[in-house]
Design a protein around this motif. Structure first.
Motif, short mmCIF file in Angstrom:
data_model
loop_
_atom_site.label_atom_id
_atom_site.label_comp_id
_atom_site.label_asym_id
_atom_site.label_seq_id
_atom_site.Cartn_x
_atom_site.Cartn_y
_atom_site.Cartn_z
N HIS A 18 0.85 -1.18 0.00
CA HIS A 18 0.00 0.00 0.00
C HIS A 18 0.89 1.24 0.00
O HIS A 18 2.01 1.20 0.52
CB HIS A 18 -0.89 -0.05 1.25
CG HIS A 18 -2.01 0.92 1.22
ND1 HIS A 18 -2.08 1.99 2.07
CD2 HIS A 18 -3.11 0.99 0.43
CE1 HIS A 18 -3.18 2.67 1.82
NE2 HIS A 18 -3.82 2.08 0.83
N PRO A 19 0.44 2.35 -0.57
CA PRO A 19 1.26 3.57 -0.59
C PRO A 19 1.70 4.07 0.79
O PRO A 19 2.69 4.78 0.90
CB PRO A 19 0.36 4.60 -1.27
CG PRO A 19 -0.53 3.79 -2.14
CD PRO A 19 -0.76 2.51 -1.39
N CYS A 20 0.99 3.68 1.85
CA CYS A 20 1.38 4.12 3.20
C CYS A 20 2.63 3.39 3.69
O CYS A 20 3.20 3.76 4.71
CB CYS A 20 0.23 3.93 4.19
SG CYS A 20 -0.08 2.21 4.66
N GLY A 21 3.04 2.33 2.98
CA GLY A 21 4.24 1.60 3.35
C GLY A 21 3.97 0.21 3.93
O GLY A 21 4.88 -0.59 4.02
N ASN A 23 2.15 -3.60 3.97
CA ASN A 23 1.66 -4.57 2.99
C ASN A 23 0.90 -5.70 3.67
O ASN A 23 0.74 -6.77 3.11
CB ASN A 23 2.79 -5.11 2.10
CG ASN A 23 3.82 -5.89 2.87
OD1 ASN A 23 3.87 -5.83 4.08
ND2 ASN A 23 4.64 -6.62 2.16
N TRP A 25 -2.75 -6.83 5.37
CA TRP A 25 -4.16 -6.49 5.26
C TRP A 25 -4.98 -7.48 6.06
O TRP A 25 -4.59 -8.62 6.26
CB TRP A 25 -4.59 -6.56 3.79
CG TRP A 25 -3.85 -5.63 2.90
CD1 TRP A 25 -2.59 -5.81 2.39
CD2 TRP A 25 -4.29 -4.38 2.39
NE1 TRP A 25 -2.24 -4.76 1.61
CE2 TRP A 25 -3.26 -3.86 1.58
CE3 TRP A 25 -5.47 -3.65 2.55
CZ2 TRP A 25 -3.38 -2.64 0.93
CZ3 TRP A 25 -5.57 -2.43 1.88
CH2 TRP A 25 -4.54 -1.94 1.09
N CYS A 38 -6.26 -2.08 5.36
CA CYS A 38 -4.82 -1.91 5.55
C CYS A 38 -4.53 -1.82 7.04
O CYS A 38 -5.17 -1.04 7.76
CB CYS A 38 -4.34 -0.65 4.83
SG CYS A 38 -2.58 -0.32 5.07
N GLY A 40 -1.82 -0.71 8.26
CA GLY A 40 -0.94 0.43 8.51
C GLY A 40 -1.72 1.71 8.74
O GLY A 40 -1.57 2.39 9.74
N CYS A 41 -2.63 2.03 7.81
CA CYS A 41 -3.34 3.31 7.88
C CYS A 41 -4.85 3.17 8.07
O CYS A 41 -5.54 4.14 8.32
CB CYS A 41 -3.08 4.12 6.61
SG CYS A 41 -3.74 3.39 5.10
N ARG A 43 -7.07 2.15 5.76
CA ARG A 43 -7.83 2.32 4.51
C ARG A 43 -8.50 1.00 4.14
O ARG A 43 -7.93 -0.06 4.30
CB ARG A 43 -6.88 2.75 3.39
CG ARG A 43 -7.47 2.86 2.01
CD ARG A 43 -8.33 4.06 1.83
NE ARG A 43 -7.55 5.26 2.06
CZ ARG A 43 -7.90 6.45 1.62
NH1 ARG A 43 -8.98 6.60 0.91
NH2 ARG A 43 -7.18 7.49 1.90
#
Length: 63
Positions: A18-21, A23, A25, A38, A40-41, A43
């Motif tokens: 993912h663009p937030c860094g 991977n 999910w 995600c 991480g963030c 989303r």
């Protein structure tokens, strides 16, 4: 990799991060489409089952 069973709460690593860094999910909806969140963030992304199966690199944990 053959994915036989997709369950709610599975934590998976996808081939493309993912663009937030992150991977990693978590599967939050299963049906004709798969909804993943995600870790991480936070989303949420919805993708067709066929696309999901192609993009999973490995299953980290399942509940």
């Amino acid at each position: 990799m053959i994915i036989e069973k997709i369950e709610l709460g599975d934590k998976v690593m996808l081939k493309k991060g993912h663009p937030c860094g992150a991977n990693e999910w978590e599967v939050i909806r299963v049906g004709a489409d798969i909804k993943v969140k995600c870790l991480g963030c936070g989303r949420i992304v919805m993708m067709p089952r066929k696309t999901y199966i192609k993009s999973v690199k490995k299953i980290i944990s399942g509940e």
